[in-house]
Design a protein around this motif. Structure first.
Motif, PDB file in Angstrom:
ATOM      1  N   TYR A   1       0.826  -1.215   0.000  1.00 36.80           N
ATOM      2  CA  TYR A   1       0.000   0.000   0.000  1.00 36.80           C
ATOM      3  C   TYR A   1       0.853   1.255   0.000  1.00 36.80           C
ATOM      4  N   ILE A   2       0.224   2.341  -0.432  1.00 37.13           N
ATOM      5  CA  ILE A   2       0.854   3.669  -0.382  1.00 37.13           C
ATOM      6  C   ILE A   2      -0.194   4.608   0.191  1.00 37.13           C
ATOM      7  N   LYS A   3       0.205   5.419   1.165  1.00 38.16           N
ATOM      8  CA  LYS A   3      -0.697   6.440   1.707  1.00 38.16           C
ATOM      9  C   LYS A   3      -0.280   7.768   1.085  1.00 38.16           C
ATOM     10  N   ARG A   4      -1.257   8.494   0.588  1.00 40.47           N
ATOM     11  CA  ARG A   4      -0.923   9.777  -0.021  1.00 40.47           C
ATOM     12  C   ARG A   4      -2.110  10.720   0.001  1.00 40.47           C
ATOM     13  N   GLN A   5      -1.901  11.902   0.473  1.00 44.37           N
ATOM     14  CA  GLN A   5      -2.904  12.980   0.439  1.00 44.37           C
ATOM     15  C   GLN A   5      -4.325  12.530   0.776  1.00 44.37           C
ATOM     16  N   GLY A   6      -4.451  11.929   1.921  1.00 40.96           N
ATOM     17  CA  GLY A   6      -5.787  11.562   2.398  1.00 40.96           C
ATOM     18  C   GLY A   6      -6.371  10.277   1.844  1.00 40.96           C
ATOM     19  N   VAL A   7      -5.624   9.588   0.976  1.00 36.83           N
ATOM     20  CA  VAL A   7      -6.131   8.306   0.465  1.00 36.83           C
ATOM     21  C   VAL A   7      -5.079   7.216   0.647  1.00 36.83           C
ATOM     22  N   ILE A   8      -5.540   5.976   0.564  1.00 41.02           N
ATOM     23  CA  ILE A   8      -4.619   4.840   0.624  1.00 41.02           C
ATOM     24  C   ILE A   8      -4.858   4.015  -0.645  1.00 41.02           C
ATOM     25  N   PHE A   9      -3.764   3.666  -1.294  1.00 45.05           N
ATOM     26  CA  PHE A   9      -3.831   2.878  -2.520  1.00 45.05           C
ATOM     27  C   PHE A   9      -3.305   1.490  -2.174  1.00 45.05           C
TER      28      PHE A   9
ATOM     29  N   ARG B   1       2.175  -7.376  -8.804  1.00 44.77           N
ATOM     30  CA  ARG B   1       2.273  -8.329  -9.903  1.00 44.77           C
ATOM     31  C   ARG B   1       1.159  -8.118 -10.923  1.00 44.77           C
ATOM     32  N   CYS B   2      -0.115  -8.093 -10.470  1.00 46.46           N
ATOM     33  CA  CYS B   2      -1.225  -7.938 -11.421  1.00 46.46           C
ATOM     34  C   CYS B   2      -1.517  -6.490 -11.773  1.00 46.46           C
ATOM     35  N   ARG B   3      -0.943  -5.560 -11.047  1.00 45.90           N
ATOM     36  CA  ARG B   3      -1.212  -4.135 -11.290  1.00 45.90           C
ATOM     37  C   ARG B   3      -2.682  -3.808 -11.065  1.00 45.90           C
ATOM     38  N   GLU B   4      -3.291  -4.513 -10.136  1.00 41.52           N
ATOM     39  CA  GLU B   4      -4.671  -4.216  -9.758  1.00 41.52           C
ATOM     40  C   GLU B   4      -4.606  -3.456  -8.440  1.00 41.52           C
ATOM     41  N   GLY B   5      -5.564  -2.586  -8.223  1.00 46.03           N
ATOM     42  CA  GLY B   5      -5.555  -1.875  -6.950  1.00 46.03           C
ATOM     43  C   GLY B   5      -6.828  -1.109  -6.723  1.00 46.03           C
ATOM     44  N   GLU B   6      -7.006  -0.674  -5.476  1.00 49.51           N
ATOM     45  CA  GLU B   6      -8.165   0.134  -5.118  1.00 49.51           C
ATOM     46  C   GLU B   6      -7.691   1.328  -4.295  1.00 49.51           C
ATOM     47  N   VAL B   7      -8.323   2.462  -4.546  1.00 53.23           N
ATOM     48  CA  VAL B   7      -8.024   3.678  -3.788  1.00 53.23           C
ATOM     49  C   VAL B   7      -9.182   3.936  -2.834  1.00 53.23           C
ATOM     50  N   MET B   8      -8.843   4.102  -1.543  1.00 52.66           N
ATOM     51  CA  MET B   8      -9.868   4.305  -0.517  1.00 52.66           C
ATOM     52  C   MET B   8      -9.481   5.482   0.371  1.00 52.66           C
ATOM     53  N   PRO B   9     -10.467   6.112   1.010  1.00 51.23           N
ATOM     54  CA  PRO B   9     -10.126   7.272   1.850  1.00 51.23           C
ATOM     55  C   PRO B   9      -9.443   6.845   3.150  1.00 51.23           C
ATOM     56  N   LEU B  10      -8.432   7.570   3.549  1.00 54.64           N
ATOM     57  CA  LEU B  10      -7.759   7.315   4.832  1.00 54.64           C
ATOM     58  C   LEU B  10      -8.614   7.918   5.928  1.00 54.64           C
ATOM     59  N   LEU B  11      -9.158   7.067   6.779  1.00 48.28           N
ATOM     60  CA  LEU B  11     -10.028   7.550   7.840  1.00 48.28           C
ATOM     61  C   LEU B  11      -9.536   7.074   9.193  1.00 48.28           C
ATOM     62  N   LYS B  12      -9.899   7.813  10.228  1.00 50.39           N
ATOM     63  CA  LYS B  12      -9.539   7.425  11.595  1.00 50.39           C
ATOM     64  C   LYS B  12     -10.158   6.085  11.933  1.00 50.39           C
ATOM     65  N   GLY B  13      -9.416   5.296  12.655  1.00 51.10           N
ATOM     66  CA  GLY B  13      -9.954   4.013  13.107  1.00 51.10           C
ATOM     67  C   GLY B  13      -9.711   2.862  12.150  1.00 51.10           C
TER      68      GLY B  13
END
Ligand SMILES: [Zn+2]
Length: 123
Positions: A42-50, A55-67
């Motif tokens: 994963y990578i955290k960047r500017q309020g989101v986490i990727f 290997r497959c170059r698949e991914g999802e971007v989600m908001p970084l939230l408390k908890g």
């Protein structure tokens, strides 16, 4: 100091191993539900986490939230992949966002690829 119980020592050792394994699972790389390799990071960047598979170059971007911890987002990634593959049928999560301006919300909305966004109420 008296002689310590062998059963107790064995139990303590087992607990130590289990704790170490639990800690390990909290950190990437994790197993990818698509290719089955330990290649999810994963990578955290500017309020989101990727969360993505190297290997497959698949991914999802989600908001970084408390908890939420990275492992939680990884579990959502697994749900997303397995649902897309027809191996599961999981409803996407609803992300409860903190208060933000309309512009901030629109920017975030464009970046998020998994889950529904629920805006924080103005009080
Ligand atoms: Zn993969």
């Amino acid at each position: 100091m008296g002689r310590r119980s062998k059963a107790l020592l064995t139990e303590m050792r087992t607990q130590r191993i289990l704790r170490a394994r639990a800690r390990q699972r909290l950190k990437p790389p994790w197993e990818c539900p698509i290719c089955g390799q330990m290649t999810v990071d994963y990578i955290k960047r500017q309020g989101v986490i990727f969360v993505f598979c190297q290997r497959c170059r698949e991914g999802e971007v989600m908001p970084l939230l408390k908890g939420y911890q990275p492992i939680d987002y990884y579990n959502y990634y697994v749900d997303a992949c397995r649902t897309r593959m027809g191996k599961a049928d999981v409803e996407p999560p609803v992300w409860k966002l903190p208060k933000m301006s309309e512009r901030q919300f629109q920017i975030l909305k464009k970046r998020i690829t998994y889950g529904k966004l629920l805006r924080g109420e103005e009080s």
